[in-house]
Enzyme design. Structure first.
Site, PDB file in Angstrom:
ATOM      1  N   HIS A 135       0.828  -1.225   0.000  1.00  0.00           N
ATOM      2  CA  HIS A 135       0.000   0.000   0.000  1.00  0.00           C
ATOM      3  C   HIS A 135       0.856   1.267   0.000  1.00  0.00           C
ATOM      4  O   HIS A 135       0.343   2.366  -0.194  1.00  0.00           O
ATOM      5  CB  HIS A 135      -0.922   0.024   1.229  1.00  0.00           C
ATOM      6  CG  HIS A 135      -1.890  -1.117   1.270  1.00  0.00           C
ATOM      7  ND1 HIS A 135      -2.792  -1.356   0.258  1.00  0.00           N
ATOM      8  CD2 HIS A 135      -2.092  -2.095   2.195  1.00  0.00           C
ATOM      9  CE1 HIS A 135      -3.501  -2.439   0.561  1.00  0.00           C
ATOM     10  NE2 HIS A 135      -3.100  -2.913   1.725  1.00  0.00           N
TER      11      HIS A 135
HETATM   12  N1  Q9C Z   1     -12.012  -3.481   7.828  1.00  0.00           N
HETATM   13  C1  Q9C Z   1      -2.280  -5.122   4.514  1.00  0.00           C
HETATM   14  O1  Q9C Z   1      -2.907  -6.165   4.532  1.00  0.00           O
HETATM   15  N2  Q9C Z   1      -7.886  -1.494   7.407  1.00  0.00           N
HETATM   16  N3  Q9C Z   1      -2.849  -3.976   4.870  1.00  0.00           N
HETATM   17  C2  Q9C Z   1      -9.016  -1.861   6.644  1.00  0.00           C
HETATM   18  C3  Q9C Z   1     -11.351  -2.655   6.861  1.00  0.00           C
HETATM   19  C4  Q9C Z   1      -6.620  -1.381   6.746  1.00  0.00           C
HETATM   20  C5  Q9C Z   1      -4.226  -3.904   5.249  1.00  0.00           C
HETATM   21  C6  Q9C Z   1     -10.261  -1.828   7.484  1.00  0.00           C
HETATM   22  C7  Q9C Z   1      -6.093  -2.696   6.262  1.00  0.00           C
HETATM   23  C8  Q9C Z   1      -4.670  -2.590   5.744  1.00  0.00           C
HETATM   24  C9  Q9C Z   1      -0.852  -5.129   4.130  1.00  0.00           C
HETATM   25 ZN    ZN Z   2      -3.852  -7.174   3.023  1.00  0.00          ZN
END
Ligand code: Q9C
Ligand code: ZN
Length: 677
Positions: A135
């Site tokens: 990200h």
């Molecule tokens: N329930 C990685 O897996 N929060 N990042 C989302 C939705 C952020 C994920 C909330 C998730 C980031 C590397």
């Molecule tokens: Zn992820």
């Protein structure tokens, strides 16, 4: 050639210091769980352990701005209040005094892995890292990610090794928008991501995560997004995505290196992903990628928040990288409607950019060639004892599945001196074996066909077969006359194989005395035309080009193989099979997966030794040789394939590509498809 495992204990240092339910799942225990899993299964010990070093600021600069690197460097000296305030400037990010150190180790680990693979120290590997990377953007942290580990690794591979084509496979359940932005106009990096999308209602809530984002400028067609619009996607959906989207494009792209943004939040149990794919699925996805780029696969950990599921999936991946055979895939092999819709949308969006996708959406030519004459395909599904394509495995397979997967053992049975073949090290040679009374009984019905030499060859093969069925030998090539095939099939069945997938190339007829009872799936790839005697007896012409051959493997052979869930695969290259060595190698390599490595390749007595050696190598886990230039399939070959898929997809659900019933032969393509240029 070995598998690297790159890691550094310091990467467990970064952690959330305040209360934040969104970020708390990205915890140090993730790395501990993954590593413990690898240790407990004896997998860590089998890898080349590399201790990660810190990436230099110059290396970070391959992707990130100086100002952003300076900002992250500064977090080393901030107090908790300041860290918290800075974290709030980004979406789903936390900083810790150790963040800069850990994030540099994470990048360094990815770079070391790429170096180890591209210098030939190892064949492949995994970097176990925190924080994750996909990200992260040029000047922004995002979604737990600080520096974009995989993007920097790709730039490094281009810069230091002069690579021109790198494939990034992002199977994390979130969209790696950071990676997409970094390479959006770069045709040297093909970025594939599937992700939970729910029509834009899932984090990171971006329009550019949808299938119609294909890249910009020169990079058009090199961004490939497969958005999942429902949760609960499982093994069949992931497999369908690989067979129908990723692999056709990947073969056409012909990467020199495969980087995997290996997030395991796309696995069952994960609180973020809410998907259903089991850890075994990642073994199969890994194996499917290993046929690309000469097997140069570098995986870098991204997400994965269910500790148990994460650990198991990581083990499955590493086991497969090490060359072990894959455990059976469970569950009904039927992709869901929503998955098929997504697959169809990305294929339509990408079709203008990829020859391999244009062909399937091209109108089917002259309907008269393949008319089904109104007859429906003879089915066996009315038979209550027939459990084909169901979700139950045979007792035989259950028994094998209970044993821990052994390293692949490969053996050859030869009638020529082994020395003339220069077999790869580790491949066993089946020595001459005394003729058993049993064998004499087996051949009695075919006595006239078996002269002394043929009988001796058959006996060797039967010994090998016993080895496979006992789980001692996983895979092997053998030299044999076509007449041997019938005896071998009978022997497999009598030893307890419940489902046998026979892929017969060239002039090999299905033995007449075999019952068409669903225990044998017979696929003949010949010089003749497409035909279906039943859902278990299929004939397809041998495609004349590499593109046609790939469409046949990805669009027909593998969907049938995964749908049938065989406990044994027989690949027989009969007289006039017409297959080039690299094509035979690819077919054989890709059929190792569906039968958990229990595969026997039979080649003709007079085959050139080179073919036997090539097959022994791929059965042993080596990557198949490059197929050479991609030449598009001929309309005739595509027409035959489309005819068979249309005919068989009511029974073999993995053959489906579209969400709605497929067009009948001769009809126009479904509405909404992009017309090829
Ligand atoms: N329930 C990685 O897996 N929060 N990042 C989302 C939705 C952020 C994920 C909330 C998730 C980031 C590397
Ligand atoms: Zn992820």
């Amino acid at each position: 050639m070995g598998t690297a495992l790159v890691y550094h204990e310091d990467m467990t240092a970064t952690r959330l210091l305040w209360d934040d339910p969104e970020c708390e799942i990205e915890c140090p225990e993730r790395l501990v769980a993954a590593l413990d899993g690898l240790r407990q299964q004896g997998l860590e010990q089998r890898c080349l352990r590399l201790s990660a070093y810190k990436a230099s600021e110059e290396e970070l600069g391959l992707v990130h701005s100086q100002e952003y690197v300076a900002l992250v460097r500064k977090t080393q000296t901030l107090d908790q209040g300041e860290l918290q305030a800075l974290s709030k400037q980004f979406d789903a990010v936390y900083f810790h005094p150790s963040t800069f150190h850990c994030a540099r180790l994470a990048v360094g680990a990815a770079l070391q892995l790429v170096d180890a693979v591209l210098t030939g120290t190892v064949q492949n590997g995994l970097a176990l890292v925190r924080p994750p990377g996909h990200h992260s953007q040029r000047a922004a942290a995002n979604g737990f990610c600080v520096f974009n580990n995989v993007a920097i690794a790709a730039k490094h591979a281009k810069q230091k090794y002069g690579l021109n084509r790198i494939l990034i496979v992002d199977w994390d359940v979130h969209h790696g928008q950071g990676t997409q932005y970094i390479f959006s106009d770069d045709p040297s990096v093909l970025y594939f991501s599937w992700h939970r999308y729910e029509h834009g209602c899932f984090w990171p809530f971006l329009q550019e995560s949808d299938a119609d984002a294909v890249g910009q400028g020169q990079g058009r067609g090199f961004t490939v997004n497969l958005p999942w619009n429902q949760v609960g996607m499982g093994n069949a959906d992931y497999l369908a995505a690989f067979l129908n989207v990723l692999l056709p494009l990947a073969f056409e792209f012909d990467p020199e290196l495969v980087l995997v943004s290996a997030g395991f939040d796309s696995a069952i149990g994960d609180p973020e992903g809410q998907m259903q794919a089991t850890p075994e699925c990642f073994a199969h996805l890994t194996q499917l990628l290993q046929v690309l780029a000469g097997g140069r696969v570098c995986a870098v950990l991204e997400g994965g928040y269910h500790l148990e599921s994460l650990a198991q999936s990581v083990c499955m991946m590493v086991q497969t990288l090490l060359g072990d055979s894959t455990p059976p895939l469970l569950g009904p092999m039927m992709p869901c409607q929503s998955a098929l819709e997504s697959i169809q949308r990305v294929r339509a969006a990408q079709a203008p950019h990829w020859t391999s996708l244009q062909q399937d959406v091209a109108p089917v030519l002259s309907p008269s060639t393949y008319s089904s004459e109104g007859r429906s395909l003879p089915l066996l599904s009315e038979d209550p004892t027939n459990e084909v394509a169901g979700d139950r495995l045979s007792p035989f397979l259950d028994r094998l599945a209970l044993c821990p997967t052994p390293p692949v053992h490969t053996a050859v049975a030869l009638t020529v001196p082994a020395a003339t073949l220069a077999l790869p090290p580790g491949v066993l040679h089946q020595e001459g074996s005394p003729l058993r009374e049993e064998t004499k009984a087996w051949v009695r019905p075919h006595e006239s066909l078996f002269q002394d030499k043929a009988l001796a060859a058959l006996e060797k093969i039967l010994y090998l077969l016993d080895g496979i069925l006992d789980g001692q030998v996983a895979a092997m090539p053998a030299l044999a006359a076509a007449a041997t095939l019938g005896v071998i099939i009978q022997r497999c069945l009598s030893l307890g194989a419940q489902r046998l997938f026979c892929v017969a190339l060239g002039q090999l007829d299905r033995p007449l005395d075999l019952a068409d009872d669903g225990r044998i799936l017979w696929l003949n790839i010949t010089g003749e035309e497409a035909a279906t005697q039943s859902m278990f007896h299929i004939t397809t012409p041998l495609p004349g080009t590499t593109g046609g051959f790939l469409s046949c493997i990805l669009g027909l052979v593998l969907p049938l193989a995964y749908g049938f869930q065989p406990d044994m695969v027989l690949v027989s290259l009969g007289p006039a099979h017409g297959l080039q060595d690299p094509h035979a190698a690819l077919l054989t390599a890709m059929l190792r997966g569906p039968a958990g490595g229990r595969i026997l390749a039979l080649v003709e007595e007079d085959s050139i030794p080179h073919l036997v050696r090539t097959l022994a190598r791929v059965l042993h886990g080596e990557a198949p040789p490059n197929l050479g230039p991609f030449l598009m399939a001929s309309p005739k070959d595509i027409q035959a394939l489309m005819y068979l898929k249309g005919k068989l997809e009511p029974q073999w659900k993995l053959l489906q590509v579209t969400g709605s019933p497929s067009p009948s032969p001769g009809s126009a393509p479904p509405p909404g498809l992009v017309t090829p240029q």
